[in-house]
Write an enzyme that holds these catalytic residues in place. Structure first.
Site, mmCIF file in Angstrom:
data_model
loop_
_atom_site.group_PDB
_atom_site.id
_atom_site.type_symbol
_atom_site.label_atom_id
_atom_site.label_comp_id
_atom_site.label_asym_id
_atom_site.label_seq_id
_atom_site.Cartn_x
_atom_site.Cartn_y
_atom_site.Cartn_z
ATOM 1 N N ALA A 59 30.867 48.319 40.909
ATOM 2 C CA ALA A 59 29.963 48.953 39.955
ATOM 3 C C ALA A 59 29.405 50.252 40.525
ATOM 4 O O ALA A 59 29.317 50.438 41.736
ATOM 5 C CB ALA A 59 28.821 48.008 39.606
ATOM 6 N N GLY A 103 33.112 44.334 41.845
ATOM 7 C CA GLY A 103 33.834 44.195 40.580
ATOM 8 C C GLY A 103 35.297 44.569 40.697
ATOM 9 O O GLY A 103 36.137 44.025 39.973
ATOM 10 N N GLU A 142 36.859 41.536 41.762
ATOM 11 C CA GLU A 142 36.849 40.574 40.663
ATOM 12 C C GLU A 142 37.965 40.880 39.657
ATOM 13 O O GLU A 142 38.540 39.963 39.060
ATOM 14 C CB GLU A 142 35.485 40.566 39.971
ATOM 15 N N GLU A 174 28.408 41.399 47.078
ATOM 16 C CA GLU A 174 27.254 41.398 46.178
ATOM 17 C C GLU A 174 25.990 40.837 46.831
ATOM 18 O O GLU A 174 24.891 41.360 46.622
ATOM 19 C CB GLU A 174 27.584 40.597 44.901
#
Length: 278
Positions: A72, A123, A126, A146
């Protein structure tokens, strides 16, 4: 008929490196391809178009520069958090496709290949863990950091890493937040298919794509549907849902099954057609 791709910003580049193959390139190299709101929206539009375009059977995602995707855009996220302008929990829960329109993408039956050219953090990781095939550069790094920033890999990363790697290895990744090498991602954590020199990442991903498009697109899409369902349902239920799915109906009612069997009998390569819409 020529393809008519959607109009996007310059943060996402679309190209067609082989028949039936779409290449999506993240293009924010100065920001390590961190996901901006515009980039996320562009990805959603591009992948929805890909899903609906019958002549495209496989998509490869990669990045420009030295990162695949660093996750992000934390500067923008910080601004939103400090101002109270966002309800992140509600946004995540309501987002159908997850981070970058990939991390929780479960409705598409077309294969997604990740060509990881560098860093894949947060992300970005992910997204990788939800791709069907992953090719990584020898110097690629993967991580879910994170917890080091007070946030959570909530966009699908936690359950997917646990399913792929097992509880203890998933805990190592998720609870320490430490990065791992491409070799460890392949040999220990088992979410990378192939590790190659940096110059060979895209060619290796294209090789996988070409092998896939040599097969019946109807059969490939029904098979991917079955794999995805197995991750969400018990085996018998996954079978029942898949056998009555639109993808299976297209296999048995379409032209490609006839062509595949006929080509076998005639000892020639099959000439596949684009899947018909049901």
């Amino acid at each position: 008929m020529p393809l008519s791709p959607p109009r996007l910003s310059d943060q996402i580049l679309l190209s067609f490196p082989a028949d039936h193959v779409l290449l999506v390139t993240f293009n924010r190299p100065k920001s390590l391809n961190a996901m901006s709101a515009q980039m996320s929206q562009d990805l959603k539009v591009a992948l929805e178009w890909f899903d609906e375009e019958p002549s495209l059977w496989v998509v490869i995602v990669t990045g420009t520069g030295r990162a695949f995707c660093a996750g992000a855009d934390l500067k923008s996220w910080n601004d939103n958090q400090q101002s109270g302008r966002t309800n992140e929990q509600e946004n995540v829960a309501s987002d159908l496709y997850g981070f970058g329109a990939i991390s929780r993408r479960a409705t598409s039956s077309k294969p997604i290949i990740a060509a990881v050219n560098g860093l894949a953090f947060g992300g970005g990781m992910e997204m990788v863990i939800n791709c069907d095939i992953v090719v990584a550069s020898e110097d690629a790094k993967f991580g879910l950091p994170e917890v080091k920033r007070g946030v959570v890999a909530i966009q699908g990363g936690i359950p997917r890493v646990t399913v792929v790697s097992g509880r203890q290895l998933a805990s190592e990744l998720l609870l320490t937040g430490n990065p791992v090498s491409a070799q460890d991602a392949r040999d220990r954590f088992r979410f990378v298919n192939k590790v190659v020199p940096a110059s060979q990442v895209l060619p290796a991903a294209l090789d996988f794509a070409r092998q896939i498009v040599e097969n019946s697109p109807d059969a490939v899409q029904s098979t991917k549907k079955g794999i995805t369902l197995t991750l969400h349902y018990p085996v018998d239920e996954a079978f029942n849902v898949n056998v009555w799915s639109n993808e299976s109906a297209r296999v048995y009612k379409g032209e490609n099954i006839k062509e595949g069997l006929k080509a076998f009998v005639e000892k020639r390569p099959p000439n596949w057609k684009n899947p018909a819409k049901l």
